[in-house]
Structure formats: C-alpha cells, structure tokens
Design a protein around this motif. Structure first.
Motif, PDB file in Angstrom:
ATOM      1  N   LEU A   1       0.715  -1.357   0.225  1.00 19.33           N
ATOM      2  CA  LEU A   1      -0.078   0.027   0.011  1.00 19.33           C
ATOM      3  C   LEU A   1       0.797   1.270   0.144  1.00 19.33           C
ATOM      4  O   LEU A   1       1.765   1.433   0.793  1.00 19.33           O
ATOM      5  N   SER A   2       0.412   2.162  -1.020  1.00 23.04           N
ATOM      6  CA  SER A   2       1.332   3.395  -1.063  1.00 23.04           C
ATOM      7  C   SER A   2       0.546   4.827  -0.832  1.00 23.04           C
ATOM      8  O   SER A   2      -0.670   4.737  -1.080  1.00 23.04           O
ATOM      9  N   VAL A   3       1.344   5.799  -0.437  1.00 23.22           N
ATOM     10  CA  VAL A   3       0.612   7.043  -0.457  1.00 23.22           C
ATOM     11  C   VAL A   3       1.483   7.957  -0.906  1.00 23.22           C
ATOM     12  O   VAL A   3       2.612   7.961  -1.333  1.00 23.22           O
ATOM     13  N   ARG A   4       0.817   9.277  -1.484  1.00 22.71           N
ATOM     14  CA  ARG A   4       1.714  10.325  -1.773  1.00 22.71           C
ATOM     15  C   ARG A   4       2.556  10.883  -0.827  1.00 22.71           C
ATOM     16  O   ARG A   4       1.913  11.361   0.072  1.00 22.71           O
TER      17      ARG A   4
ATOM     18  N   ALA B   1       5.728   7.980  -4.372  1.00 21.58           N
ATOM     19  CA  ALA B   1       5.033   7.072  -3.986  1.00 21.58           C
ATOM     20  C   ALA B   1       5.630   6.519  -2.749  1.00 21.58           C
ATOM     21  O   ALA B   1       6.860   5.839  -2.964  1.00 21.58           O
ATOM     22  N   LEU B   2       5.076   6.437  -1.660  1.00 22.41           N
ATOM     23  CA  LEU B   2       5.876   5.898  -0.343  1.00 22.41           C
ATOM     24  C   LEU B   2       5.175   4.997   0.089  1.00 22.41           C
ATOM     25  O   LEU B   2       3.820   4.718   0.489  1.00 22.41           O
ATOM     26  N   THR B   3       5.790   3.806   0.202  1.00 18.80           N
ATOM     27  CA  THR B   3       5.244   2.366   0.893  1.00 18.80           C
ATOM     28  C   THR B   3       4.960   2.629   2.406  1.00 18.80           C
ATOM     29  O   THR B   3       5.778   3.010   3.073  1.00 18.80           O
ATOM     30  N   VAL B   4       3.318   2.427   2.803  1.00 21.32           N
ATOM     31  CA  VAL B   4       3.267   2.322   4.177  1.00 21.32           C
ATOM     32  C   VAL B   4       2.877   1.045   4.888  1.00 21.32           C
ATOM     33  O   VAL B   4       2.854   0.972   5.829  1.00 21.32           O
TER      34      VAL B   4
ATOM     35  N   PRO C   1       2.304   2.078  -8.350  1.00 19.82           N
ATOM     36  CA  PRO C   1       1.554   2.950  -7.413  1.00 19.82           C
ATOM     37  C   PRO C   1       1.459   4.595  -7.794  1.00 19.82           C
ATOM     38  O   PRO C   1       0.550   5.029  -7.327  1.00 19.82           O
ATOM     39  N   GLY C   2       2.537   4.966  -8.069  1.00 20.06           N
ATOM     40  CA  GLY C   2       2.515   6.481  -8.450  1.00 20.06           C
ATOM     41  C   GLY C   2       1.377   6.917  -9.462  1.00 20.06           C
ATOM     42  O   GLY C   2       0.658   7.724  -9.240  1.00 20.06           O
TER      43      GLY C   2
ATOM     44  N   ALA D   1     -12.146  10.942  -3.441  1.00 21.20           N
ATOM     45  CA  ALA D   1     -10.590  11.190  -3.664  1.00 21.20           C
ATOM     46  C   ALA D   1      -9.878   9.887  -3.634  1.00 21.20           C
ATOM     47  O   ALA D   1      -9.938   9.349  -2.580  1.00 21.20           O
ATOM     48  N   ILE D   2      -8.641  10.010  -4.291  1.00 14.18           N
ATOM     49  CA  ILE D   2      -7.708   8.948  -4.121  1.00 14.18           C
ATOM     50  C   ILE D   2      -6.827   9.337  -2.783  1.00 14.18           C
ATOM     51  O   ILE D   2      -6.142  10.472  -3.015  1.00 14.18           O
ATOM     52  N   VAL D   3      -6.623   8.467  -2.147  1.00 16.30           N
ATOM     53  CA  VAL D   3      -6.050   8.419  -0.935  1.00 16.30           C
ATOM     54  C   VAL D   3      -4.758   7.733  -0.572  1.00 16.30           C
ATOM     55  O   VAL D   3      -3.623   7.778  -0.102  1.00 16.30           O
ATOM     56  N   ALA D   4      -4.656   6.472  -1.453  1.00 16.20           N
ATOM     57  CA  ALA D   4      -3.802   5.500  -1.435  1.00 16.20           C
ATOM     58  C   ALA D   4      -3.954   4.797  -2.602  1.00 16.20           C
ATOM     59  O   ALA D   4      -4.903   4.800  -3.377  1.00 16.20           O
ATOM     60  N   ALA D   5      -2.749   3.779  -2.934  1.00 19.29           N
ATOM     61  CA  ALA D   5      -2.782   3.024  -4.179  1.00 19.29           C
ATOM     62  C   ALA D   5      -2.245   1.519  -3.530  1.00 19.29           C
ATOM     63  O   ALA D   5      -1.438   1.175  -2.786  1.00 19.29           O
TER      64      ALA D   5
END
Length: 249
Positions: free
Chosen positions: A103-106, A111-114, A140-141, A212-216
C-alpha cells in the motif's frame, strides 16, 4: 536488539528523542553510544535510513533529524483503519498470486510504501515500508495520479525531467496522461516495465468517502511469470482496492 529492523527502529528513536529533547541533533558518535553499536555499523544504518527519507542532515548545525519520510509514515499510520483493513487484503493477494503486495501514499512527489506483505523476491521491488519510488513511472505512483488531468499533471510535475525508470516509462507529460487515460477506464494501472526492467506493477487507487484518491494498492509480477494471468491479477487488485474503499465508508 537481535535484527537489523530492531536496530533501525532504535536508531530512529534515538534521533527523535534527541531532537525532541535538549540534546539537539545527534551525530554518528553520539548515536552509536546511545544505542550501543559501533560507529561503522551506525554509519551504514544512517545511510540506509537517509536513503529512505526517514532521516536527513540538519540544516546549519551538524547532526541528524527525522526526515519527510518519517512524517509521511506517521500521517499514513494516523488512519489506522486504512492500514488495519489493508493487511488482510494484501495477505490475500500474496496468498493467491505468490507475489509481493503493498500500500502506498503520496509524499512530496513520490509514492511512499506504508504497508506491505512480502514474498520471496520482494527485495527486488520497492515494497518494503518506507520505500519511495517516482510518482510518474511506477504503478503505485500512476494510480495515485489516476484522476489528474494533463494540465494537473503538468503543474504537479513541473521541472521533472522524466529520466530513469524502465524502458516503457513515460518520457513526458503527454505520454503519462495517455497512459493514465487508458488505465482510468479499467480502474487499475498496469505498469509494464515502467520502473523495473521485466517487472509489471498492477496498482489500483484507494478512495476516501468523497471519492478522492488517498492511497494505491499494488502487486508486482516478473514478466516471465505473468503468462496468462494479467486479467486475473488486474481484477483481483482492483477488487481488493474496492474492498478497502468500502471499508473506509
């Protein structure tokens, strides 16, 4: 401290404690003394943490402080429901396809893996928590940017040179917008050799209650193991992201 992960957490904690206290920004020798490791080991670990953006050199004075990656992870972890609900979905993807899922976030144009569930070859992709990848040439990005118009992409990525990535990475805003336009219809990004050579990223956006997109949510597959699985993997990643969206409502 029995593992590298334990030592890394201890080192990160020592930097944060010093920054919040009266000691200021600690140097390598101070940190080695604080956590009981030799300076050579601490120096290598500091370089690794800095490469992930979790720490950075302090301005004006020597020493280390926590970096933007730390705050991005903290912000993502603040939505505990998102991470808690993501874990079984990621585990399900790995169990079904035997490939790493994450799972990633901006975060500051990356793109940061969380959160991640790893597989035997995960070290070859940026699936470990804290890893950062370009937002314009990864699955992800691109999933995080899937709703952006070409104009919005141009504004967000102003100054990006589109150098690097894999052989099929977009080499400009028009190409990136065209990629996203095609994937938007399917609701899932299939990034074939856009970041890693001979690796395909399958990524789907995760949305909040407003849409809204919050993660990928992503899964990576080596091309030689893809065979006829493309449609099935894409559908399962989109389904998992959709389940995560439902959970947020």
């Amino acid at each position: 401290m029995t593992t590298t992960f334990d030592r890394g957490l201890a080192l990160l904690g020592a930097i944060l404690d010093a920054e919040l206290g009266s000691a200021g920004y600690p140097g390598n020798a101070q940190l080695a003394a604080r956590i009981g490791l030799d300076q050579a080991t601490v120096s290598r670990m500091l370089k690794d943490l800095a490469a992930l953006g979790l720490i950075e050199r302090a301005e004006r004075v020597p020493g280390w402080r926590v970096g933007p990656g730390y705050f991005a992870l903290a912000a993502a972890a603040g939505d505990s429901r998102l991470l808690v609900r993501a874990r079984p979905l990621l585990r399900g993807l790995v169990a079904r396809w035997h490939e790493p899922a994450w799972l990633s976030v901006r975060s500051e144009g990356t793109a940061l893996t969380v959160e991640a569930q790893l597989s035997h070859w995960s070290s070859y992709v940026a699936a470990a928590p804290g890893a950062r990848t370009p937002i314009w040439c990864t699955g992800p990005g691109r999933a995080l940017l899937l709703d952006h118009t070409e104009q919005q992409l141009a504004e967000l990525l102003e100054g990006v040179e589109f150098i690097g990535g894999g052989p099929r990475a977009a080499r400009g805003i028009p190409a990136l917008a065209a990629y996203n336009s095609a994937d938007r219809l399917a609701g899932v990004v299939v990034a074939d050799r856009e970041f890693e050579h001979d690796v395909v990223d399958f990524s789907a956006p995760v949305r909040d209650p407003s849409g809204a997109i919050v993660a990928a949510l992503s899964l990576a597959v080596p091309r030689f193991r893809l065979a006829d699985r493309t449609a099935g993997i894409a559908a399962s990643v989109a389904e998992a992201a959709g389940a995560l969206e439902v959970g947020a409502l």
